[in-house]
Design an enzyme around this catalytic site. Structure first.
Site, PDB file in Angstrom:
ATOM      1  N   ARG A 195       0.844  -1.198   0.000  1.00  0.00           N
ATOM      2  CA  ARG A 195       0.000   0.000   0.000  1.00  0.00           C
ATOM      3  C   ARG A 195       0.873   1.239   0.000  1.00  0.00           C
ATOM      4  O   ARG A 195       1.947   1.251   0.606  1.00  0.00           O
ATOM      5  CB  ARG A 195      -0.913   0.025   1.223  1.00  0.00           C
ATOM      6  CG  ARG A 195      -1.924  -1.103   1.156  1.00  0.00           C
ATOM      7  CD  ARG A 195      -2.955  -1.020   2.242  1.00  0.00           C
ATOM      8  NE  ARG A 195      -3.648  -2.305   2.310  1.00  0.00           N
ATOM      9  CZ  ARG A 195      -4.536  -2.641   3.210  1.00  0.00           C
ATOM     10  NH1 ARG A 195      -4.877  -1.769   4.132  1.00  0.00           N
ATOM     11  NH2 ARG A 195      -5.098  -3.821   3.196  1.00  0.00           N
ATOM     12  N   GLN A 209      -0.299  -9.967   5.591  1.00  0.00           N
ATOM     13  CA  GLN A 209      -1.658 -10.226   6.061  1.00  0.00           C
ATOM     14  C   GLN A 209      -1.883 -11.722   6.141  1.00  0.00           C
ATOM     15  O   GLN A 209      -1.264 -12.490   5.402  1.00  0.00           O
ATOM     16  CB  GLN A 209      -2.669  -9.707   5.024  1.00  0.00           C
ATOM     17  CG  GLN A 209      -3.066  -8.272   5.191  1.00  0.00           C
ATOM     18  CD  GLN A 209      -4.277  -7.956   4.336  1.00  0.00           C
ATOM     19  OE1 GLN A 209      -4.550  -8.606   3.338  1.00  0.00           O
ATOM     20  NE2 GLN A 209      -5.006  -6.925   4.736  1.00  0.00           N
ATOM     21  N   VAL A 252     -18.109  -7.551   2.657  1.00  0.00           N
ATOM     22  CA  VAL A 252     -18.793  -8.306   3.713  1.00  0.00           C
ATOM     23  C   VAL A 252     -20.055  -7.568   4.153  1.00  0.00           C
ATOM     24  O   VAL A 252     -20.149  -6.352   4.044  1.00  0.00           O
ATOM     25  CB  VAL A 252     -17.878  -8.535   4.946  1.00  0.00           C
ATOM     26  CG1 VAL A 252     -16.882  -9.637   4.695  1.00  0.00           C
ATOM     27  CG2 VAL A 252     -17.200  -7.250   5.380  1.00  0.00           C
TER      28      VAL A 252
HETATM   29  N1  PHE Z   1      -9.223  -7.132   3.045  1.00  0.00           N
HETATM   30  C1  PHE Z   1      -9.457  -6.248   4.160  1.00  0.00           C
HETATM   31  C2  PHE Z   1      -8.308  -5.253   4.232  1.00  0.00           C
HETATM   32  O1  PHE Z   1      -7.222  -5.538   3.822  1.00  0.00           O
HETATM   33  C3  PHE Z   1      -9.580  -6.978   5.472  1.00  0.00           C
HETATM   34  C4  PHE Z   1     -10.828  -7.783   5.581  1.00  0.00           C
HETATM   35  C5  PHE Z   1     -10.842  -9.103   5.173  1.00  0.00           C
HETATM   36  C6  PHE Z   1     -11.985  -7.202   6.079  1.00  0.00           C
HETATM   37  C7  PHE Z   1     -12.013  -9.845   5.268  1.00  0.00           C
HETATM   38  C8  PHE Z   1     -13.146  -7.931   6.188  1.00  0.00           C
HETATM   39  C9  PHE Z   1     -13.151  -9.248   5.785  1.00  0.00           C
HETATM   40  O2  PHE Z   1      -8.498  -4.157   4.676  1.00  0.00           O
END
Ligand code: PHE
Length: 338
Positions: A195, A209, A252
């Protein structure tokens, strides 16, 4: 005592009178070796009359134990004698520098990742991986983040000249998992993400992550809650208090953030948790029906939960590392372990 069997005392005597290691080895071969007498006796059990077998077996066992323990005793004595002799002869120079011990150990990220993988594979999850350079479909479109939608800005995305994306999250791997697997699906996707952040003590432009995805029938927030709570307890080694807060992520619905009681002040409130007693740790939620549909899954039949943790922060909490840059330079020092 069985007819035709050697006496225990004979065997013990024989071991005790071995004058050196070579003689002791001969003793071992003669009694305990593959072709030794006790092994031969054991083999002969099969042809003994059935009514005698139990008694013979027990007697052979006694012999075997006696031979083994006589060997053990003599071995210790002979080793000690050899050491004494060496010392006496001046072969051991106690002033010589000690042998170098190997330096180095596994990186804390690797250590904790191994624990997380172990935890999830124990729950039936697989480890999934995907490319670090992604396309817009997997990083955004399929995750219900339409083109030119302001939500894209949240991820501070880098783009290459060809509009490829160094992935901003490993949610892209979850899309790939849903496209290539049939439910029920249980995967975690650890990996490096990128990022366009200004680097400071708590932010880095490249970090790790671990995201997780479960797709099955009748999946609810309760499943997600239990999964995350057991993970936190496992990783932090104690039952820290947790709480959920509503949060928005386009992929989500509902979206949640899991907060964990601050490990630095045990929930009292300190500068690290900004007085709240909690640290925001894991975002998650139930997979949005549009995301399921974009991967070819019928949302009326399947539900899922997903979560994604900023793994470096976990590592920092666990090992008491107060600056994320330490994880990526050569001067890593573990301060404390929770
Ligand atoms: N992909 C999101 C992020 O990097 C994190 C996330 C994953 C949030 C799954 C909700 C569900 O910010």
């Amino acid at each position: 005592m069985q007819a035709g069997f050697p006496e225990v005392s004979t065997i013990v005597q024989e071991a005790a009178s071995c004058g050196d290691h070579a003689a002791l080895e001969e003793f071992r071969l003669r009694w305990l070796g593959k072709k030794g007498e006790i092994t031969t006796l054991l083999k002969s059990l099969g042809t003994a009359p059935p009514e005698e077998r139990a008694a013979r077996g027990a007697a052979i066992h006694v012999l075997k134990e006696a031979a083994q323990s006589a060997w053990d005793t003599r071995k210790v004595e002979l080793d000690q004698a050899a050491e004494d002799a060496a010392l006496h002869a001046g072969w051991v120079d106690v002033t010589a520098p000690s042998m170098a011990r190997p330096l180095g150990r596994l990186h804390p990220i690797t250590l904790l990742l191994e624990e997380v993988i172990d935890h999830f594979t124990g729950l039936g999850f697989e480890v999934a991986s995907g490319p670090e350079i992604e396309d817009e479909f997997h990083n955004f479109d399929a995750l219900n983040i339409p083109k030119d939608h302001p939500a894209r800005d949240v991820w501070d995305t880098f783009y290459t000249d060809r509009r490829e994306i160094p992935r901003t999250h490993t949610s892209s791997v979850q899309i790939r998992a849903m496209q290539t697997r049939k439910p029920p699906i249980r995967v975690i996707s650890p990996g490096r993400v990128f990022r366009n952040e200004t680097i400071d003590a708590t932010h880095h432009a490249s970090f790790n992550q671990v995201e997780g995805l479960l797709v099955d029938r009748h999946v609810t927030v309760a499943h997600l809650k239990h999964t995350l709570e057991t993970l936190v307890h496992k990783l932090m080694g104690r039952r820290l208090e947790t709480r959920f807060r509503p949060a928005f992520y386009p992929f989500v619905e509902p979206g949640l953030d899991l907060d964990v009681q601050c490990v630095f002040c045990s929930g009292v409130g300190c500068s690290i948790c900004k007085g709240s007693g909690y640290i925001e740790l894991i975002p998650g939620g139930l997979v949005h029906p549009k995301v399921l549909a974009s991967c070819g899954l019928d949302p009326d039949e399947w539900q899922g939960f997903a979560f994604g943790m900023g793994f470096d922060r976990m590592v920092m909490m666990r090992y008491g590392i107060d600056d994320i840059r330490r994880l990526y330079d050569g001067r890593l020092q573990l301060v404390r372990q929770f």
